[in-house]
Design a protein around this motif. Structure first.
Motif, PDB file in Angstrom:
ATOM      1  N   ARG A 204       0.846  -1.200   0.000  1.00 18.63           N
ATOM      2  CA  ARG A 204       0.000   0.000   0.000  1.00 18.63           C
ATOM      3  C   ARG A 204       0.881   1.250   0.000  1.00 18.63           C
ATOM      4  O   ARG A 204       1.961   1.250   0.611  1.00 18.63           O
ATOM      5  CB  ARG A 204      -0.897  -0.011   1.239  1.00 18.63           C
ATOM      6  CG  ARG A 204      -2.015  -1.025   1.130  1.00 18.63           C
ATOM      7  CD  ARG A 204      -2.752  -1.187   2.429  1.00 18.63           C
ATOM      8  NE  ARG A 204      -1.991  -1.979   3.382  1.00 18.63           N
ATOM      9  CZ  ARG A 204      -2.424  -2.314   4.593  1.00 18.63           C
ATOM     10  NH1 ARG A 204      -3.608  -1.892   5.010  1.00 18.63           N
ATOM     11  NH2 ARG A 204      -1.689  -3.052   5.397  1.00 18.63           N
ATOM     12  N   SER A 225       0.882   4.493  -6.360  1.00 16.47           N
ATOM     13  CA  SER A 225       0.213   4.966  -5.144  1.00 16.47           C
ATOM     14  C   SER A 225      -1.287   4.729  -5.218  1.00 16.47           C
ATOM     15  O   SER A 225      -1.875   4.722  -6.302  1.00 16.47           O
ATOM     16  CB  SER A 225       0.486   6.458  -4.923  1.00 16.47           C
ATOM     17  OG  SER A 225       1.852   6.646  -4.589  1.00 16.47           O
ATOM     18  N   HIS A 226      -1.880   4.558  -4.043  1.00 19.51           N
ATOM     19  CA  HIS A 226      -3.321   4.278  -3.968  1.00 19.51           C
ATOM     20  C   HIS A 226      -4.115   5.474  -3.470  1.00 19.51           C
ATOM     21  O   HIS A 226      -5.331   5.512  -3.620  1.00 19.51           O
ATOM     22  CB  HIS A 226      -3.547   3.066  -3.064  1.00 19.51           C
ATOM     23  CG  HIS A 226      -2.727   1.897  -3.482  1.00 19.51           C
ATOM     24  ND1 HIS A 226      -1.578   1.519  -2.825  1.00 19.51           N
ATOM     25  CD2 HIS A 226      -2.864   1.063  -4.554  1.00 19.51           C
ATOM     26  CE1 HIS A 226      -1.035   0.477  -3.452  1.00 19.51           C
ATOM     27  NE2 HIS A 226      -1.792   0.185  -4.498  1.00 19.51           N
ATOM     28  N   ASN A 265      -7.822   7.148  -5.476  1.00 15.99           N
ATOM     29  CA  ASN A 265      -8.378   7.895  -4.341  1.00 15.99           C
ATOM     30  C   ASN A 265      -7.691   9.252  -4.213  1.00 15.99           C
ATOM     31  O   ASN A 265      -6.462   9.328  -4.201  1.00 15.99           O
ATOM     32  CB  ASN A 265      -8.160   7.132  -3.021  1.00 15.99           C
ATOM     33  CG  ASN A 265      -8.898   5.814  -3.007  1.00 15.99           C
ATOM     34  OD1 ASN A 265     -10.125   5.785  -2.925  1.00 15.99           O
ATOM     35  ND2 ASN A 265      -8.152   4.718  -3.111  1.00 15.99           N
ATOM     36  N   LEU A 311      -6.936   2.620   4.638  1.00 14.46           N
ATOM     37  CA  LEU A 311      -6.630   2.024   3.336  1.00 14.46           C
ATOM     38  C   LEU A 311      -6.443   0.527   3.553  1.00 14.46           C
ATOM     39  O   LEU A 311      -5.454   0.093   4.160  1.00 14.46           O
ATOM     40  CB  LEU A 311      -5.363   2.652   2.742  1.00 14.46           C
ATOM     41  CG  LEU A 311      -4.907   2.092   1.384  1.00 14.46           C
ATOM     42  CD1 LEU A 311      -5.966   2.320   0.297  1.00 14.46           C
ATOM     43  CD2 LEU A 311      -3.571   2.701   0.958  1.00 14.46           C
ATOM     44  N   PHE A 315      -6.753  -2.213  -1.140  1.00 18.60           N
ATOM     45  CA  PHE A 315      -6.579  -0.839  -1.657  1.00 18.60           C
ATOM     46  C   PHE A 315      -7.865  -0.019  -1.667  1.00 18.60           C
ATOM     47  O   PHE A 315      -7.941   1.026  -2.322  1.00 18.60           O
ATOM     48  CB  PHE A 315      -5.932  -0.837  -3.050  1.00 18.60           C
ATOM     49  CG  PHE A 315      -4.719  -1.723  -3.128  1.00 18.60           C
ATOM     50  CD1 PHE A 315      -3.661  -1.548  -2.248  1.00 18.60           C
ATOM     51  CD2 PHE A 315      -4.647  -2.764  -4.048  1.00 18.60           C
ATOM     52  CE1 PHE A 315      -2.542  -2.374  -2.296  1.00 18.60           C
ATOM     53  CE2 PHE A 315      -3.534  -3.595  -4.102  1.00 18.60           C
ATOM     54  CZ  PHE A 315      -2.484  -3.397  -3.226  1.00 18.60           C
TER      55      PHE A 315
END
Lengths: 323, 323
Positions: A204, A225-226, A265, A311, A315
């Motif tokens: 993550r 990246s999430h 996100n 998170l 994800f």
């Protein structure tokens, strides 16, 4: 991975929003990490489950007052509580000077080692057993950084057919291999975890950006990246009125970038204190959301003080309501 | 005269009490005066009718962090609001150095002149048209002062028989004499206000003390004062356990002094964060009141954040509930 906003107002506090600060942790609040430390960050912490005693490191994006004036109080309060664990402070050199002047001129001393790490050095990164933190230079009135937090230890799955093929018997060695450890057997064989386990998912990764008028500088950091947490100080119309000099972003700019980068996100924060939250207030904070939604199709959030986000391992980003 | 507590906790903030700050005014909040400026003083002001735009002067009792760490934020917020009026800062030299380091290292500048006045100089006093402020040296781990606020203009009553005896006709001259002005008549005579008016009452006077282990140092200042605001960090039992080194007062000490000095009103503040306010909490804040009441027979108050007190012209002190 979890993060809680300690402040979401740009420049000055309002009755509803403090100046910038964000708490982040991987597995619960021991340990945790702080990004920016506006005035009254320690006050906000009293309303969360985070304690200065378990704080591992502080990351400061840049030296503006609304991001650093809470440092002297937070550090000396930790000292009054008797903290002895070392604390890392990753920040520009001017912040180090400010902290030293505050401590030196207030008859204070710290009960724990404070390790200054210059965030403006070459290729600065930081890590502990939980997280790896890398930096990206942004564009603002002073040198400013984004910090990208990547989890370090992802669950491994045992490759049973390989273990059986090589005659490694079920037992404690399997458990250690699964944790990522290499194992020396009694018969002298060295088993590498990487040979007998597979990593099932990506780590993550969350970007916490400082003040910035050029979101596109985060293109590389965004690739894996999430979540992107980025300022949106203004809507486009106000940004145009204010002009270029503050070097902040408007909602449209950040939203366009996040869409282009494929970020799933986006959490906007650091709103000008002119935006109202009450019914009928104008300009209204909802205009920032409305503008962003015109250009971004992922999951969009507007940060509020003390809101916590989680998170998950798949994800998914889930907002928990402020307690 | 009116004052509002912005913080009443010693050393560190709690959820119910901020660190030290006190707003004081004579006739409403334009202008007003601030004594001490712990972190988040500007946040507390957002919950009062005081604005940094109308602040005339800041008085700092001593340089400990819980009395000064709110200065950088308060000053730069005033600047962001566009303040242009000069502001006096009466404080020890170390506080001046702290403020300059905070501004210099945070890419800030102030939109108004900040006049530093060294509170530790010889016979320091300050005044404007409303108030005269004198200082008294206290006993603490660092140089520390009490500030005594005395109202400057007390109502005058015309001595009618004297005006008539001297043939001064009723008219605008009477009004000016009553306001304390001397008047030059068309016939060349100079009338002194003091010859034609009498002052009907003493000026109101309030002592706001800093941290101090020797209340008796305030004996002279107390002689004509109507209110003493003084720290009572501990009860006697806790003070004995903690020992001498913090150089604070316990409730008994301050109460005994106030009785001896004949002070009609005593407001205790700056309580150790160990004292609880909730039901069943221990040690409980009520123990501080109980201890003081054993030794003091005047009007006793324990300060709470955002409580406002009014000292009327008849020297009655009335507490208004926090809004």
């Amino acid at each position: 991975m979890e993060f809680t906003f300690l402040g979401t107002s740009a420049g000055t506090p309002t009755r509803a929003r403090n100046v910038t600060g964000l708490a982040l942790c991987l597995h619960g609040p021991k340990p945790w990490y702080l990004v920016d430390c506006g005035e009254a960050t320690q006050h906000q912490l009293l309303r969360t489950r985070y304690s200065v005693m378990q704080l591992r490191a502080i990351f400061i994006t840049h030296n503006h007052g609304d991001h650093i004036f809470g440092l002297p109080g937070l550090l000396t309060s930790a000292s009054m509580l008797g903290r002895s664990e070392p604390l890392d402070l990753v920040a520009p050199a001017a912040v180090h000077r400010f902290v030293e002047a505050a401590i030196g001129n207030s008859d204070s001393s710290l009960s724990f080692p404070l390790n200054f790490i210059d965030s403006e050095g070459e290729n600065v990164h930081w890590q502990d057993q939980n997280l790896r933190v890398t930096t990206t230079a942004l564009s603002h009135r002073v040198p400013c950084r984004a910090f990208t937090f990547t989890e370090r230890r992802v669950e491994r799955q045992l490759i049973q057919e390989q273990l059986e093929a090589d005659g490694v018997e079920a037992g404690p060695a399997w458990g250690r291999l699964q944790k990522g450890e290499d194992v020396l057997l009694d018969d002298g064989r060295l088993l590498l975890s990487d040979d007998y386990t597979r990593i099932c998912r990506a780590p993550r990764q969350i970007i916490v950006a400082g003040d910035n008028d050029s979101p596109e500088l985060l293109a590389d950091a965004s690739r894996n990246s999430h979540v992107l947490i980025h300022e949106a100080t203004y809507t486009r119309d106000i940004a145009d009125k204010v002009g270029h000099w503050p070097q902040h972003s408007c909602a449209e700019q950040v939203a366009r970038f996040a869409r282009q980068a494929g970020l799933p996100n986006l959490v906007l924060t650091h709103f000008s204190s002119r935006y109202q939250s009450g019914p009928g207030g104008t300009p209204h904070i909802n205009q920032i959301a409305a503008e962003a939604l015109q250009h971004y199709r992922g999951q969009l959030f507007l940060a509020r003080d003390l809101d916590t986000y989680q998170l998950d391992r798949d994800f998914t980003l889930v907002k928990q309501e402020a307690s």
